[in-house]
Design a protein around this motif. Structure first.
Motif, mmCIF file in Angstrom:
data_model
loop_
_atom_site.group_PDB
_atom_site.id
_atom_site.type_symbol
_atom_site.label_atom_id
_atom_site.label_comp_id
_atom_site.label_asym_id
_atom_site.label_seq_id
_atom_site.Cartn_x
_atom_site.Cartn_y
_atom_site.Cartn_z
ATOM 1 N N VAL A 223 0.829 -1.202 0.000
ATOM 2 C CA VAL A 223 0.000 0.000 0.000
ATOM 3 C C VAL A 223 0.863 1.252 0.000
ATOM 4 C CG1 VAL A 223 -1.868 -1.175 1.227
ATOM 5 C CG2 VAL A 223 -0.166 0.109 2.528
ATOM 6 N N VAL A 224 0.253 2.333 -0.446
ATOM 7 C CA VAL A 224 0.853 3.675 -0.398
ATOM 8 C C VAL A 224 -0.107 4.559 0.394
ATOM 9 C CG1 VAL A 224 1.551 5.690 -1.754
ATOM 10 C CG2 VAL A 224 2.051 3.378 -2.598
ATOM 11 N N LEU A 225 0.417 5.352 1.309
ATOM 12 C CA LEU A 225 -0.399 6.228 2.143
ATOM 13 C C LEU A 225 -0.204 7.678 1.727
ATOM 14 C CD1 LEU A 225 0.358 4.595 5.637
ATOM 15 C CD2 LEU A 225 -1.371 3.949 3.951
ATOM 16 N N VAL A 226 -1.322 8.387 1.550
ATOM 17 C CA VAL A 226 -1.269 9.784 1.124
ATOM 18 C C VAL A 226 -2.544 10.481 1.602
ATOM 19 C CG1 VAL A 226 -2.329 9.276 -1.123
ATOM 20 C CG2 VAL A 226 -0.909 11.326 -0.869
ATOM 21 N N GLY A 284 4.067 12.779 0.888
ATOM 22 C CA GLY A 284 3.760 14.102 1.424
ATOM 23 C C GLY A 284 3.483 15.052 0.274
ATOM 24 N N ILE A 285 2.556 15.970 0.482
ATOM 25 C CA ILE A 285 2.184 16.908 -0.576
ATOM 26 C C ILE A 285 2.750 18.287 -0.273
ATOM 27 C CG2 ILE A 285 0.274 17.939 -1.859
ATOM 28 C CD1 ILE A 285 -1.440 15.563 -0.861
ATOM 29 N N ALA A 286 3.429 18.866 -1.241
ATOM 30 C CA ALA A 286 3.952 20.228 -1.102
ATOM 31 C C ALA A 286 3.239 21.114 -2.115
ATOM 32 C CB ALA A 286 5.463 20.246 -1.310
ATOM 33 N N GLY A 287 2.000 21.463 -1.783
ATOM 34 C CA GLY A 287 1.162 22.260 -2.669
ATOM 35 C C GLY A 287 0.065 21.407 -3.278
ATOM 36 N N ALA A 288 -0.968 21.102 -2.484
ATOM 37 C CA ALA A 288 -2.059 20.255 -2.961
ATOM 38 C C ALA A 288 -2.774 20.921 -4.134
ATOM 39 C CB ALA A 288 -3.046 19.977 -1.829
ATOM 40 N N ASP A 295 1.775 19.540 3.385
ATOM 41 C CA ASP A 295 1.732 18.625 4.520
ATOM 42 C C ASP A 295 2.890 18.901 5.483
ATOM 43 O OD1 ASP A 295 -0.546 17.111 3.931
ATOM 44 O OD2 ASP A 295 0.540 15.752 2.607
ATOM 45 N N PRO A 296 2.789 18.436 6.740
ATOM 46 C CA PRO A 296 3.899 18.592 7.704
ATOM 47 C C PRO A 296 5.049 17.662 7.328
ATOM 48 C CG PRO A 296 2.117 17.313 8.679
ATOM 49 C CD PRO A 296 1.611 17.789 7.350
ATOM 50 N N LEU A 297 5.881 18.103 6.410
ATOM 51 C CA LEU A 297 6.925 17.259 5.837
ATOM 52 C C LEU A 297 7.931 16.753 6.869
ATOM 53 C CD1 LEU A 297 7.556 19.182 2.479
ATOM 54 C CD2 LEU A 297 5.953 17.315 2.942
ATOM 55 N N GLY A 308 11.198 2.897 8.330
ATOM 56 C CA GLY A 308 11.921 2.383 7.171
ATOM 57 C C GLY A 308 11.072 2.360 5.914
ATOM 58 N N ILE A 309 10.298 3.423 5.719
ATOM 59 C CA ILE A 309 9.376 3.520 4.579
ATOM 60 C C ILE A 309 9.884 4.578 3.596
ATOM 61 C CG2 ILE A 309 7.011 4.118 3.889
ATOM 62 C CD1 ILE A 309 6.131 3.212 6.714
ATOM 63 N N HIS A 310 9.738 4.312 2.308
ATOM 64 C CA HIS A 310 10.128 5.282 1.284
ATOM 65 C C HIS A 310 9.271 6.544 1.432
ATOM 66 C CE1 HIS A 310 11.752 6.314 -2.801
ATOM 67 N NE2 HIS A 310 10.674 7.076 -2.812
ATOM 68 N N PHE A 311 9.921 7.704 1.488
ATOM 69 C CA PHE A 311 9.228 8.980 1.651
ATOM 70 C C PHE A 311 9.307 9.760 0.344
ATOM 71 C CE2 PHE A 311 9.436 13.426 3.795
ATOM 72 C CZ PHE A 311 8.085 13.629 3.553
ATOM 73 N N HIS A 312 8.156 9.884 -0.312
ATOM 74 C CA HIS A 312 8.075 10.642 -1.563
ATOM 75 C C HIS A 312 7.327 11.944 -1.314
ATOM 76 C CE1 HIS A 312 7.700 11.707 -5.741
ATOM 77 N NE2 HIS A 312 6.372 11.673 -5.692
ATOM 78 N N VAL A 313 7.822 13.038 -1.860
ATOM 79 C CA VAL A 313 7.130 14.322 -1.775
ATOM 80 C C VAL A 313 6.680 14.741 -3.166
ATOM 81 C CG1 VAL A 313 7.323 16.774 -1.227
ATOM 82 C CG2 VAL A 313 8.357 15.083 0.292
ATOM 83 N N ASP A 314 5.373 14.935 -3.307
ATOM 84 C CA ASP A 314 4.818 15.447 -4.557
ATOM 85 C C ASP A 314 4.807 16.972 -4.461
ATOM 86 O OD1 ASP A 314 3.458 16.163 -6.803
ATOM 87 O OD2 ASP A 314 1.693 14.918 -6.434
ATOM 88 N N ALA A 315 5.864 17.570 -4.996
ATOM 89 C CA ALA A 315 6.004 19.027 -5.007
ATOM 90 C C ALA A 315 5.852 19.544 -6.431
ATOM 91 C CB ALA A 315 7.359 19.440 -4.427
#
Length: 539
Positions: A223-226, A284-288, A295-297, A308-315
């Motif tokens: 799963v991916v959480l967002v 994490g979202i940087a500008g929805a 989001d609180p990055l 130990g989870i991959h952290f992706h930021v959609d900026a």
């Protein structure tokens, strides 16, 4: 006897005609026409657009569709190039959308600097394909340099790191893509492959497939959480990567409309009780897209590091805010991401279409290496080895050029104008009794809706069912206002659906504004609100 008027000779498809079309204008008249229009487009783009187009011509799509029903390809040429361009100017442009208008404040598409047209034309004329060194040469080297500049903007490692990797043929700091959708897909593609390392007879998910990967690692679900405000491209990625888009799990937002950290941590704990399920990434979202919220990055980075989870930021939207010394703190924590998406055709103001994705680990893209005997051969240093796309234009040339023309301070001025003008717009909305501000801008996007004063009072006293009924009436009002304003063609805001308050079960229609155009000012915003008030009073 009726006199027959002189007609131009019929156009034919033969080698002489093809040769002329391929290398130069057909004749001197054609050349003069082309120069006239290209001069307007290249040197007076905004004046040209404002002269020929408002936001859009007032004509219905149904009526337009009647003019576009010809489904046959002519055997011979129909028109000369100059005539085709004249038709585009006279017939297409007025009926398109003038995204350069300062009254167009509804989407993440805006005016581009006039010189972008020159840069795009040069890129098209060179026609370099950066899939391979043999079709790009210096453009591949320039692209790696630009990628390093952007990587430094995000992660800000030391000078030694960038000297080591800027032209390193064994590493990649990121890749250009066709947009944010393919950038997000690439990031999650890497995260998925990283989640399934070789094990016994299992080599890789790329070779053996999702079923074998799950079986080898004793899993049934990833799963991916967002946040619920996550871009729908993430669900697309879930489908394409074989996770299933239902496994891109939307997390509720808090009172600030950013991801609810308490609910996130509770869902993580719940998922971890199932040994057959694994969390592939947290986004994490940087500008929805709908609200512009970040989001609180730092908090998300802490959670990902601990788990130990991959952290992706959609900026895709907010990334360029890093160029503003005044507001870069709004993206604090992005430097701790494993991967980051940024769009060039949004707040880098480049022509459609171009995106980018960056990785903290210079070896991360090794997860998606592909070779072929006729292109991107093993041992080569072709950029296409580690990209989702195959053939790809040299958008890096445009970004490299505009960074030289604008500098970080030039971009900062536009970013700051958008953020501060959005703040002023929010205050203007709050001063007008007809409107309700729904989401206060954190960057340069806000939402609001029309709520007549009598309805405001009724909502304050209403119970759950009555509140839902009143909101349904307001939905109808706001949809009508948005549609009428759009069809009138003078100005434009978009619309979406959001919960007005956290305890609402109903997603209400809200008007959405994106303050991106540096020519948009408070006087124009006042006119847009005036127009909406006038439409309401005439409903």
């Amino acid at each position: 006897m009726t006199k027959i008027k002189n007609r131009p000779p019929s156009l034919v498809a033969d080698w002489d005609t093809l040769h002329r079309v391929f290398i130069r204008p057909e004749d001197e008249s054609c050349r003069k026409t082309l120069v006239k229009y290209m001069e307007q487009i290249l040197f007076g783009l905004h004046d040209f657009l404002n002269k020929h187009v408002g936001v859009t011509e007032e004509i219905s799509l149904i009526k337009l569709a009647e003019d576009y029903t010809d489904t046959k390809i002519n055997k011979n040429p129909q028109k000369k190039l100059a005539d085709v361009i004249k038709d585009i100017i006279d017939e297409i442009a007025p009926r398109a959308v003038n995204v350069a208008s300062p009254y167009f404040i509804g989407h993440m598409t805006s005016a581009i600097p006039f010189f972008m047209v020159h840069l795009k034309a040069i890129t098209a004329a060179l026609n370099q394909n950066v899939i391979k060194l043999e079709t790009s040469k210096v453009l591949s080297l320039l692209e790696k340099q630009v990628l390093a500049k952007m990587h430094r903007m995000i992660f800000n490692f030391d000078e030694h790191f960038y000297l080591e990797h800027v032209q390193n043929t064994e590493t990649s700091l990121g890749v250009f893509t066709t947009g944010g959708t393919t950038a997000n897909l690439t990031a999650l593609w890497v995260a998925r492959n990283k989640l399934f390392p070789p094990k016994e007879n299992f080599e890789s998910i790329e070779k053996n497939g999702v079923f074998e990967a799950m079986k080898a690692h004793n899993l049934e679900r990833t799963v991916v959480l967002v946040s619920k405000r996550g871009h729908f491209s993430l669900r697309k990625a879930g489908g394409i990567l074989g996770l299933g888009n239902q496994n891109i799990l939307p997390i509720d937002v808090d009172s600030n409309r950013s991801i609810d950290l308490i609910k996130l941590e509770n869902i993580i704990k719940e998922l971890q009780t199932d040994k057959k399920t694994k969390i592939m990434a947290i986004v994490g979202i940087a500008g929805a897209t709908e609200t512009g919220i970040v989001d609180p990055l730092p908090k998300l980075a802490d959670i990902c590091k601990t788990q130990g989870i991959h952290f992706h930021v959609d900026a895709a939207w907010g990334g360029p805010v890093l160029l503003s010394e005044k507001y870069s703190h709004l993206l604090k924590g992005i430097e701790r991401a494993d991967s980051v998406t940024i769009d060039c055709h949004k707040q880098f103001y480049m022509p459609m279409t171009s995106g980018m994705v960056y990785f903290k680990d210079p070896k991360a893209l090794d997860q998606i290496v592909y070779h072929s005997r006729y292109v991107n051969r093993p041992g080569s240093v072709d950029l296409g080895i580690k990209t989702l796309e195959g053939s790809r234009e040299a958008n890096s040339l445009i970004l490299d050029s505009v960074l030289k023309i604008m500098g970080s301070k030039g971009y900062a001025l536009m970013i700051e104008h958008g953020i501060e003008t959005a703040g002023q717009f929010a205050k203007m909305i709050e001063r007008r009794s007809l409107f309700q501000l729904v989401t206060r801008p954190q960057l340069n996007i806000l939402t609001y809706r029309v709520v007549p004063v009598d309805m405001q009072k009724k909502l304050e006293a209403a119970g759950k069912e009555e509140r839902q009924r009143l909101n349904a009436i307001l939905d109808d009002i706001n949809v009508k206002i948005q549609r009428i304003q759009r069809e009138a063609g003078k100005s434009f805001v978009s619309r979406t659906r959001l919960k007005i308050s956290p305890d609402d079960h109903h997603n209400s229609v809200v008007l959405r504004s994106v303050i991106m155009n540096p020519m948009t000012n408070v006087d124009i915003l006042d006119e847009i609100l005036d127009e909406q008030e006038s439409i309401f009073h005439n409903l």
